[in-house]
Design a protein around this motif. Structure first.
Motif, PDB file in Angstrom:
ATOM      1  N   LEU A 119       5.824   7.358  -0.139  1.00 45.27           N
ATOM      2  CA  LEU A 119       6.600   7.611  -1.343  1.00 45.27           C
ATOM      3  C   LEU A 119       6.789   9.116  -1.461  1.00 45.27           C
ATOM      4  CD1 LEU A 119       5.081   5.445  -4.254  1.00 45.27           C
ATOM      5  CD2 LEU A 119       7.409   5.291  -3.346  1.00 45.27           C
ATOM      6  N   ARG A 120       7.876   9.504  -2.115  1.00 45.19           N
ATOM      7  CA  ARG A 120       8.064  10.914  -2.425  1.00 45.19           C
ATOM      8  C   ARG A 120       8.257  11.059  -3.929  1.00 45.19           C
ATOM      9  NH1 ARG A 120      12.795  15.173  -0.675  1.00 45.19           N
ATOM     10  NH2 ARG A 120      13.968  13.967  -2.224  1.00 45.19           N
ATOM     11  N   LEU A 121       7.374  11.829  -4.523  1.00 44.15           N
ATOM     12  CA  LEU A 121       7.478  12.130  -5.947  1.00 44.15           C
ATOM     13  C   LEU A 121       8.211  13.451  -6.138  1.00 44.15           C
ATOM     14  CD1 LEU A 121       3.859  11.253  -7.150  1.00 44.15           C
ATOM     15  CD2 LEU A 121       5.826   9.734  -6.800  1.00 44.15           C
ATOM     16  N   PRO A 155      -4.855   1.952  -1.002  1.00 43.88           N
ATOM     17  CA  PRO A 155      -5.071   1.416  -2.355  1.00 43.88           C
ATOM     18  C   PRO A 155      -5.769   2.403  -3.283  1.00 43.88           C
ATOM     19  CG  PRO A 155      -5.511  -0.262  -0.731  1.00 43.88           C
ATOM     20  CD  PRO A 155      -5.281   1.016   0.046  1.00 43.88           C
ATOM     21  N   GLU A 156      -6.653   3.226  -2.724  1.00 40.01           N
ATOM     22  CA  GLU A 156      -7.357   4.203  -3.564  1.00 40.01           C
ATOM     23  C   GLU A 156      -6.467   5.340  -4.040  1.00 40.01           C
ATOM     24  OE1 GLU A 156      -8.254   3.088  -0.534  1.00 40.01           O
ATOM     25  OE2 GLU A 156      -9.166   4.693   0.673  1.00 40.01           O
ATOM     26  N   ASP A 157      -5.233   5.399  -3.558  1.00 39.43           N
ATOM     27  CA  ASP A 157      -4.274   6.384  -4.077  1.00 39.43           C
ATOM     28  C   ASP A 157      -3.595   5.890  -5.357  1.00 39.43           C
ATOM     29  OD1 ASP A 157      -3.315   6.972  -0.690  1.00 39.43           O
ATOM     30  OD2 ASP A 157      -4.568   8.274  -1.946  1.00 39.43           O
ATOM     31  N   THR A 158      -3.868   4.670  -5.753  1.00 39.21           N
ATOM     32  CA  THR A 158      -3.285   4.129  -6.978  1.00 39.21           C
ATOM     33  C   THR A 158      -3.734   4.949  -8.179  1.00 39.21           C
ATOM     34  OG1 THR A 158      -3.136   1.885  -6.102  1.00 39.21           O
ATOM     35  CG2 THR A 158      -3.220   2.120  -8.497  1.00 39.21           C
ATOM     36  N   GLY A 188       3.918  11.984 -16.288  1.00 38.29           N
ATOM     37  CA  GLY A 188       3.278  11.172 -15.274  1.00 38.29           C
ATOM     38  C   GLY A 188       4.177  10.077 -14.728  1.00 38.29           C
ATOM     39  N   THR A 189       3.880   9.675 -13.497  1.00 37.54           N
ATOM     40  CA  THR A 189       4.603   8.567 -12.872  1.00 37.54           C
ATOM     41  C   THR A 189       3.579   7.700 -12.142  1.00 37.54           C
ATOM     42  OG1 THR A 189       6.456   7.979 -11.414  1.00 37.54           O
ATOM     43  CG2 THR A 189       5.128   9.884 -10.755  1.00 37.54           C
ATOM     44  N   GLN A 190       3.713   6.403 -12.300  1.00 38.89           N
ATOM     45  CA  GLN A 190       2.718   5.470 -11.769  1.00 38.89           C
ATOM     46  C   GLN A 190       2.971   5.196 -10.292  1.00 38.89           C
ATOM     47  OE1 GLN A 190       0.018   3.719 -13.418  1.00 38.89           O
ATOM     48  NE2 GLN A 190      -0.463   3.220 -11.289  1.00 38.89           N
ATOM     49  N   VAL A 191       1.905   5.269  -9.526  1.00 36.08           N
ATOM     50  CA  VAL A 191       1.933   4.871  -8.118  1.00 36.08           C
ATOM     51  C   VAL A 191       0.897   3.763  -7.938  1.00 36.08           C
ATOM     52  CG1 VAL A 191       1.452   5.573  -5.751  1.00 36.08           C
ATOM     53  CG2 VAL A 191       2.700   7.115  -7.280  1.00 36.08           C
ATOM     54  N   THR A 192       1.340   2.648  -7.410  1.00 34.81           N
ATOM     55  CA  THR A 192       0.450   1.517  -7.179  1.00 34.81           C
ATOM     56  C   THR A 192       0.547   1.118  -5.718  1.00 34.81           C
ATOM     57  OG1 THR A 192       0.799   0.725  -9.438  1.00 34.81           O
ATOM     58  CG2 THR A 192      -0.141  -0.829  -7.852  1.00 34.81           C
ATOM     59  N   VAL A 193      -0.600   1.093  -5.047  1.00 32.34           N
ATOM     60  CA  VAL A 193      -0.652   0.755  -3.629  1.00 32.34           C
ATOM     61  C   VAL A 193      -1.491  -0.500  -3.470  1.00 32.34           C
ATOM     62  CG1 VAL A 193      -1.165   1.571  -1.317  1.00 32.34           C
ATOM     63  CG2 VAL A 193      -0.522   3.215  -3.099  1.00 32.34           C
ATOM     64  N   SER A 194      -0.905  -1.514  -2.913  1.00 34.30           N
ATOM     65  CA  SER A 194      -1.627  -2.768  -2.704  1.00 34.30           C
ATOM     66  C   SER A 194      -1.990  -2.931  -1.235  1.00 34.30           C
ATOM     67  CB  SER A 194      -0.794  -3.946  -3.186  1.00 34.30           C
ATOM     68  OG  SER A 194       0.457  -3.968  -2.533  1.00 34.30           O
ATOM     69  N   SER A 195      -3.076  -3.648  -1.012  1.00 31.34           N
ATOM     70  CA  SER A 195      -3.575  -3.818   0.366  1.00 31.34           C
ATOM     71  C   SER A 195      -2.936  -5.009   1.034  1.00 31.34           C
ATOM     72  CB  SER A 195      -5.087  -3.990   0.336  1.00 31.34           C
ATOM     73  OG  SER A 195      -5.439  -5.073  -0.479  1.00 31.34           O
ATOM     74  N   ALA A 244       5.623   0.760  -6.737  1.00 27.79           N
ATOM     75  CA  ALA A 244       4.618  -0.125  -6.141  1.00 27.79           C
ATOM     76  C   ALA A 244       4.939  -0.301  -4.664  1.00 27.79           C
ATOM     77  CB  ALA A 244       4.618  -1.469  -6.853  1.00 27.79           C
ATOM     78  N   VAL A 245       3.968  -0.008  -3.806  1.00 23.60           N
ATOM     79  CA  VAL A 245       4.164  -0.086  -2.359  1.00 23.60           C
ATOM     80  C   VAL A 245       2.966  -0.762  -1.718  1.00 23.60           C
ATOM     81  CG1 VAL A 245       5.625   1.977  -2.293  1.00 23.60           C
ATOM     82  CG2 VAL A 245       3.145   2.190  -1.994  1.00 23.60           C
ATOM     83  N   GLN A 246       3.106  -1.014  -0.426  1.00 23.06           N
ATOM     84  CA  GLN A 246       2.015  -1.580   0.357  1.00 23.06           C
ATOM     85  C   GLN A 246       1.228  -0.451   1.029  1.00 23.06           C
ATOM     86  OE1 GLN A 246       1.347  -4.986   0.846  1.00 23.06           O
ATOM     87  NE2 GLN A 246       2.893  -5.424  -0.712  1.00 23.06           N
TER      88      GLN A 246
END
Length: 122
Positions: free
Chosen positions: A18-20, A88-91, A115-122, A11-13
């Motif tokens: 991030l690097r997957l 945020p749309e990359d979530t 899979g790995t979850q990526v969550t981007v908050s505004s 989870a990032v802003q």
């Protein structure tokens, strides 16, 4: 058989990076091509980018061009997805996939990671 294991989500802003990582293993891991895909809730799985495992220039989906970069470490059988300027749309859940072809067509990939979850908050 090819096994794929992704890692590096979180989870990032917005604006962060991030690097997957996608570690490939199995009998044919040296000859498969790898793609990155993502799936947001309620949406179709979307092509992010792909690269020939041995050589070749990566290519990307329009929504991530200029922000995401795929690279690989052949010695580690690992493909990376560097994601900069996240929005945020990359979530989504991000998947790596492998197959005989590096393709924008989902059905061309025979093997998928969990899979790995990526969550981007505004």
């Amino acid at each position: 058989q090819v096994q794929l294991v992704e890692s590096g989500g979180g989870a990032v802003q917005a604006g962060d990076s991030l690097r997957l990582s996608c570690v490939c293993s199995g009998r044919s891991s040296s000859s498969v091509n790898v793609g990155w895909w993502r799936q947001a809730p309620g949406k179709e799985r979307e092509f992010v980018g792909a690269v020939d495992f041995n050589f070749g220039t990566p290519y990307y989906g329009e929504s991530v061009k200029g922000r995401f970069t795929i690279s690989r470490d052949g010695a580690k059988n690992t493909v990376y997805l560097q994601m900069n300027n996240l929005k945020p749309e990359d979530t989504a859940i991000y998947y790596c996939a492998a197959g005989a072809y590096a393709s924008t067509t989902r059905s061309r990939y025979a093997y998928w990671g969990q899979g790995t979850q990526v969550t981007v908050s505004s």
